[in-house]
Design an enzyme around this catalytic site. Sequence first.
Site, mmCIF file in Angstrom:
data_model
loop_
_atom_site.group_PDB
_atom_site.id
_atom_site.type_symbol
_atom_site.label_atom_id
_atom_site.label_comp_id
_atom_site.label_asym_id
_atom_site.label_seq_id
_atom_site.Cartn_x
_atom_site.Cartn_y
_atom_site.Cartn_z
ATOM 1 N N HIS A 1 -7.303 -5.036 10.327
ATOM 2 C CA HIS A 1 -7.019 -4.495 8.552
ATOM 3 C C HIS A 1 -5.994 -5.271 8.127
ATOM 4 C CE1 HIS A 1 -4.861 -0.591 9.662
ATOM 5 N NE2 HIS A 1 -4.042 -1.479 9.398
ATOM 6 N N ASP B 1 0.830 -1.243 -0.055
ATOM 7 C CA ASP B 1 -0.008 0.077 -0.045
ATOM 8 C C ASP B 1 0.800 1.380 0.048
ATOM 9 O OD1 ASP B 1 0.902 -0.364 2.542
ATOM 10 O OD2 ASP B 1 -1.041 -0.815 3.479
ATOM 11 N N GLU C 1 -9.775 -2.159 5.087
ATOM 12 C CA GLU C 1 -10.513 -1.868 6.207
ATOM 13 C C GLU C 1 -11.811 -2.704 6.357
ATOM 14 O OE1 GLU C 1 -8.846 -0.222 8.462
ATOM 15 O OE2 GLU C 1 -8.087 1.672 7.683
ATOM 16 N N ASN D 1 -7.929 -3.168 14.227
ATOM 17 C CA ASN D 1 -9.128 -3.611 13.879
ATOM 18 C C ASN D 1 -9.324 -4.538 12.749
ATOM 19 O OD1 ASN D 1 -8.049 -2.414 11.487
ATOM 20 N ND2 ASN D 1 -9.727 -0.810 11.250
HETATM 21 C C1 F6R Z 1 1.551 -1.579 6.205
HETATM 22 C C2 F6R Z 1 0.326 -2.211 6.233
HETATM 23 C C3 F6R Z 1 -0.743 -2.274 7.407
HETATM 24 C C4 F6R Z 1 0.213 -2.402 8.938
HETATM 25 C C5 F6R Z 1 -0.810 -2.444 9.989
HETATM 26 C C6 F6R Z 1 0.047 -2.672 11.208
HETATM 27 O O1 F6R Z 1 1.995 -1.747 4.937
HETATM 28 O O2 F6R Z 1 -0.161 -2.841 5.179
HETATM 29 O O3 F6R Z 1 -1.720 -3.143 7.431
HETATM 30 O O4 F6R Z 1 0.735 -3.840 8.663
HETATM 31 O O5 F6R Z 1 -1.458 -1.338 10.066
HETATM 32 O O6 F6R Z 1 0.937 -1.730 11.452
HETATM 33 P P1 F6R Z 1 2.201 -1.659 12.498
HETATM 34 O O7 F6R Z 1 3.012 -2.675 12.052
HETATM 35 O O8 F6R Z 1 2.573 -0.187 12.419
HETATM 36 O O9 F6R Z 1 1.432 -1.825 13.810
#
Ligand code: F6R
Length: 240
Positions: A140, A67, A145, A138
């Site tokens: 994701h 992303d 989402e 959450n």
């Molecule tokens: C980032 C991504 C997100 C993160 C998720 C967890 O490329 O795709 O889904 O993996 O938000 O974020 P952290 O690792 O910062 O807890």
Amino acid sequence: MKILYYNSKEEGSKKASNIIIDNLKSNPKIVLGLATGSTPETLYKYIIEDSQKENLSFKNVVSFNLDEYVGLNESDEDQSYKFFMDNHLFKYIDINKNNTHFPIDFRDKEIKENYDEYDNLIKKSGGIDIQILGIGNNGHIAFNEPGSDINSKTRLINLTESTIKANSRFFTSISDVPKQAVSMGLGTINKSKKIILLAFGEAKREALERLIDAKSFDINWPCTSLFNHNDLTIITDIKL
Ligand code: F6R
């Protein structure tokens, strides 16, 4: 689904690095799906260390990031995921920058709803051999989402309040956090041949438990889209 428990993020990340290094050795043209955020930072540190120790080359490796933010302020460009990858991995390995891909250039002003060309490019490259994933509190994965379709492809996403809040720790003020991103879809991710999902810290417990207990896809917990993937390894320090 394989669940590997480790005492710490360090140990779990080392294991994930070993898996990637082993696969790189047997396939120097491996196609990697890469994540950003705090979770994979330690993994990338080990990949750099381990590949240097073994003198391994990334020259023929191809990468697709999950992303990228849309609408970053100019002063926050260092929060782009492209910047993150350069600083945490790419500048320390000999990967060919032309082989690294993001669903959108974070400076693009022309934003579309759908980015099918990214899915097509992944397909043309032979598909993702190993996809690294983190997980949001959450549930994701990438920026899919709650409410995301199980077959979704790469597309524009409106980030939820909870994700904006979670990501605000990287910005001066919460109002600077972009409200949108372009993300691989759940369908795109599920096509990866092998998936390694990293989940460290108690904040991820509910999301992880939802995935592990899932018998079917729950649209409120995007991570459950992986419930029947045939090569999913979860690496965690959460005692379940
Ligand atoms: C980032 C991504 C997100 C993160 C998720 C967890 O490329 O795709 O889904 O993996 O938000 O974020 P952290 O690792 O910062 O807890």
